[in-house]
Design a protein around this motif. Structure first.
Motif, PDB file in Angstrom:
ATOM      1  N   THR A  31       0.798  -1.230   0.000  1.00  7.26           N
ATOM      2  CA  THR A  31       0.000   0.000   0.000  1.00  7.26           C
ATOM      3  C   THR A  31       0.833   1.283   0.000  1.00  7.26           C
ATOM      4  OG1 THR A  31      -0.129  -0.110   2.408  1.00  7.26           O
ATOM      5  CG2 THR A  31      -1.930  -1.127   1.159  1.00  7.26           C
ATOM      6  N   ILE A  32       2.190   1.161  -0.055  1.00  7.50           N
ATOM      7  CA  ILE A  32       3.046   2.358  -0.053  1.00  7.50           C
ATOM      8  C   ILE A  32       4.183   2.194  -1.065  1.00  7.50           C
ATOM      9  CG2 ILE A  32       2.558   2.957   2.358  1.00  7.50           C
ATOM     10  CD1 ILE A  32       5.307   1.771   3.091  1.00  7.50           C
ATOM     11  N   ASN A  33       4.824   3.305  -1.410  1.00  6.24           N
ATOM     12  CA  ASN A  33       5.993   3.266  -2.288  1.00  6.24           C
ATOM     13  C   ASN A  33       7.204   2.775  -1.508  1.00  6.24           C
ATOM     14  OD1 ASN A  33       4.604   4.348  -4.507  1.00  6.24           O
ATOM     15  ND2 ASN A  33       4.990   6.450  -3.819  1.00  6.24           N
ATOM     16  N   SER A  34       8.112   2.086  -2.200  1.00  2.58           N
ATOM     17  CA  SER A  34       9.354   1.628  -1.579  1.00  2.58           C
ATOM     18  C   SER A  34      10.213   2.826  -1.188  1.00  2.58           C
ATOM     19  CB  SER A  34      10.122   0.729  -2.548  1.00  2.58           C
ATOM     20  OG  SER A  34       9.365  -0.422  -2.817  1.00  2.58           O
ATOM     21  N   LYS A  39      -5.041   0.150  12.014  1.00  3.10           N
ATOM     22  CA  LYS A  39      -4.896  -0.683  10.822  1.00  3.10           C
ATOM     23  C   LYS A  39      -3.970  -1.876  11.001  1.00  3.10           C
ATOM     24  CE  LYS A  39      -5.762   3.299   7.921  1.00  3.10           C
ATOM     25  NZ  LYS A  39      -5.176   4.317   7.094  1.00  3.10           N
ATOM     26  N   VAL A  40      -2.923  -1.764  11.822  1.00  2.00           N
ATOM     27  CA  VAL A  40      -1.937  -2.840  11.969  1.00  2.00           C
ATOM     28  C   VAL A  40      -2.489  -3.907  12.900  1.00  2.00           C
ATOM     29  CG1 VAL A  40       0.396  -3.417  12.737  1.00  2.00           C
ATOM     30  CG2 VAL A  40      -0.027  -1.234  11.591  1.00  2.00           C
ATOM     31  N   ARG A  41      -2.421  -5.181  12.467  1.00  7.75           N
ATOM     32  CA  ARG A  41      -2.909  -6.250  13.343  1.00  7.75           C
ATOM     33  C   ARG A  41      -1.836  -7.244  13.759  1.00  7.75           C
ATOM     34  NH1 ARG A  41      -4.409 -10.590  10.096  1.00  7.75           N
ATOM     35  NH2 ARG A  41      -4.413  -9.924   7.942  1.00  7.75           N
ATOM     36  N   TYR A  69      18.078  -7.390  10.116  1.00  7.89           N
ATOM     37  CA  TYR A  69      16.727  -7.673  10.579  1.00  7.89           C
ATOM     38  C   TYR A  69      15.742  -7.567   9.437  1.00  7.89           C
ATOM     39  CZ  TYR A  69      15.445  -2.733  10.645  1.00  7.89           C
ATOM     40  OH  TYR A  69      15.174  -1.447  10.288  1.00  7.89           O
ATOM     41  N   GLU A  70      14.623  -8.237   9.638  1.00  6.53           N
ATOM     42  CA  GLU A  70      13.477  -8.134   8.742  1.00  6.53           C
ATOM     43  C   GLU A  70      12.231  -7.940   9.590  1.00  6.53           C
ATOM     44  OE1 GLU A  70      13.001 -11.210   5.836  1.00  6.53           O
ATOM     45  OE2 GLU A  70      15.107 -11.137   5.259  1.00  6.53           O
ATOM     46  N   VAL A  71      11.350  -7.085   9.118  1.00 10.39           N
ATOM     47  CA  VAL A  71      10.065  -6.862   9.782  1.00 10.39           C
ATOM     48  C   VAL A  71       8.973  -7.185   8.777  1.00 10.39           C
ATOM     49  CG1 VAL A  71       8.539  -5.165  10.864  1.00 10.39           C
ATOM     50  CG2 VAL A  71      11.015  -5.045  11.255  1.00 10.39           C
ATOM     51  N   LYS A  72       8.026  -8.010   9.203  1.00 12.67           N
ATOM     52  CA  LYS A  72       6.837  -8.293   8.401  1.00 12.67           C
ATOM     53  C   LYS A  72       5.642  -7.709   9.146  1.00 12.67           C
ATOM     54  CE  LYS A  72       8.577 -12.466   6.236  1.00 12.67           C
ATOM     55  NZ  LYS A  72       8.355 -13.915   6.023  1.00 12.67           N
ATOM     56  N   MET A  73       4.635  -7.298   8.367  1.00  9.32           N
ATOM     57  CA  MET A  73       3.486  -6.647   8.975  1.00  9.32           C
ATOM     58  C   MET A  73       2.211  -7.100   8.276  1.00  9.32           C
ATOM     59  SD  MET A  73       2.898  -2.521   9.418  1.00  9.32           S
ATOM     60  CE  MET A  73       2.819  -2.165   7.679  1.00  9.32           C
ATOM     61  N   ALA A  74       1.143  -7.211   9.055  1.00 15.35           N
ATOM     62  CA  ALA A  74      -0.195  -7.449   8.513  1.00 15.35           C
ATOM     63  C   ALA A  74      -1.093  -6.311   8.957  1.00 15.35           C
ATOM     64  CB  ALA A  74      -0.751  -8.780   9.018  1.00 15.35           C
ATOM     65  N   THR A  75      -1.942  -5.871   8.040  1.00 20.01           N
ATOM     66  CA  THR A  75      -2.918  -4.826   8.355  1.00 20.01           C
ATOM     67  C   THR A  75      -4.313  -5.406   8.165  1.00 20.01           C
ATOM     68  OG1 THR A  75      -3.048  -4.005   6.080  1.00 20.01           O
ATOM     69  CG2 THR A  75      -1.334  -3.033   7.506  1.00 20.01           C
ATOM     70  N   ASN A  76      -5.305  -4.584   8.395  1.00 16.35           N
ATOM     71  CA  ASN A  76      -6.687  -5.024   8.171  1.00 16.35           C
ATOM     72  C   ASN A  76      -6.933  -5.359   6.707  1.00 16.35           C
ATOM     73  OD1 ASN A  76      -7.235  -4.657  10.871  1.00 16.35           O
ATOM     74  ND2 ASN A  76      -7.980  -2.573  10.581  1.00 16.35           N
ATOM     75  N   ALA A  77      -6.164  -4.718   5.803  1.00 16.14           N
ATOM     76  CA  ALA A  77      -6.377  -4.899   4.366  1.00 16.14           C
ATOM     77  C   ALA A  77      -5.387  -5.859   3.703  1.00 16.14           C
ATOM     78  CB  ALA A  77      -6.304  -3.546   3.666  1.00 16.14           C
ATOM     79  N   VAL A  78      -4.223  -6.108   4.338  1.00 12.41           N
ATOM     80  CA  VAL A  78      -3.163  -6.899   3.705  1.00 12.41           C
ATOM     81  C   VAL A  78      -2.654  -7.946   4.689  1.00 12.41           C
ATOM     82  CG1 VAL A  78      -0.885  -6.785   2.603  1.00 12.41           C
ATOM     83  CG2 VAL A  78      -2.467  -4.870   2.335  1.00 12.41           C
TER      84      VAL A  78
END
Length: 168
Positions: free
Chosen positions: A41-44, A129-131, A146-155
Motif C-alpha cells: 500500500t506504499i511506495n518503496s 490498521k496494523v494487526r 533484521y526483517e520486519v513483516k506486517m499485517a494490516t486489516n487490508a493486507v
C-alpha cells in the motif's frame, strides 16, 4: 552511596552483565546502517538507521532505542524504544513504543548459538490498521540484520522493512 544524592557513586569498571542477558550480550552497543522499506500500500523507500541496546547489569533487561532518517536529507522518519526481557528457557518478551503512537507487546525466542532473535506480536495497541508484526534479528558476518513483516486489516503478513547494521 553518595549520601547527598542517595545514588551509587560512578564506577570506572563496566557493569556486570546479568546472566540472563549474557546470551544476547553481542547486541549491546550502537549499530548503524541502512535499510529498505515497502509494502503493497506504499511506495518503496530507503533509510538510514541507528539501533542502541543497553544494559545496566542489575536486572535481566535490555534497553532498546531505534531511529531512522531519510538518506538524502537526514530528516527524521521514525523512532521507537522499549525493553527486551530474555528468559532462561530461550524465550524473550519485548515491549516497544513507536513514535506513531503504536505499541507492540511481542514474544519470541532467541538462539544464542546462532545469534538469532525471532519475535511475534502478542498485542498491537493503538493501531487502527496494523494487526500483526513479526521481527527477526540475526548476526551475519558481523552485521546485525533484521526483517520486519506486517499485517494490516487490508493486507496479510508481508515483508515491510529490512536492514543491515554495523556495530560502532
Amino acid at each position: 552511596m553518595d549520601a547527598k544524592k542517595d545514588t551509587p557513586l560512578a564506577s570506572s569498571s563496566p557493569p556486570v552483565i546479568h546472566p540472563l542477558v549474557a546470551p544476547l550480550s553481542y547486541l549491546l552497543g550502537t549499530w548503524r546502517g541502512q535499510g529498505e522499506g515497502g509494502y503493497p500500500t506504499i511506495n518503496s523507500f530507503s533509510y538510514g538507521e541507528e539501533l542502541h541496546f543497553s544494559h545496566a547489569g542489575n536486572k535481566p533487561v535490555i534497553g532498546y532505542t531505534q531511529k531512522t532518517w531519510k538518506l538524502n536529507s537526514g530528516e527524521p522518519m521514525h523512532a521507537e524504544s522499549g525493553y527486551w526481557r530474555p528468559k532462561p528457557d530461550g524465550t524473550i518478551e519485548v515491549v516497544i513504543a513507536q513514535s506513531t503512537g503504536l505499541v507492540e507487546v511481542q514474544k519470541g525466542t532467541y538462539n544464542a548459538q546462532e545469534k538469532v532473535v525471532e519475535l511475534q506480536s502478542e498485542t498491537v495497541g493503538n493501531a487502527s490498521k496494523v494487526r500483526e508484526i513479526r521481527r527477526v534479528f540475526e548476526l551475519v558476518d558481523g552485521d546485525l540484520r533484521y526483517e520486519v513483516k506486517m499485517a494490516t486489516n487490508a493486507v496479510d503478513l508481508q515483508p515491510h522493512l529490512k536492514a543491515a547494521l554495523k556495530k560502532l
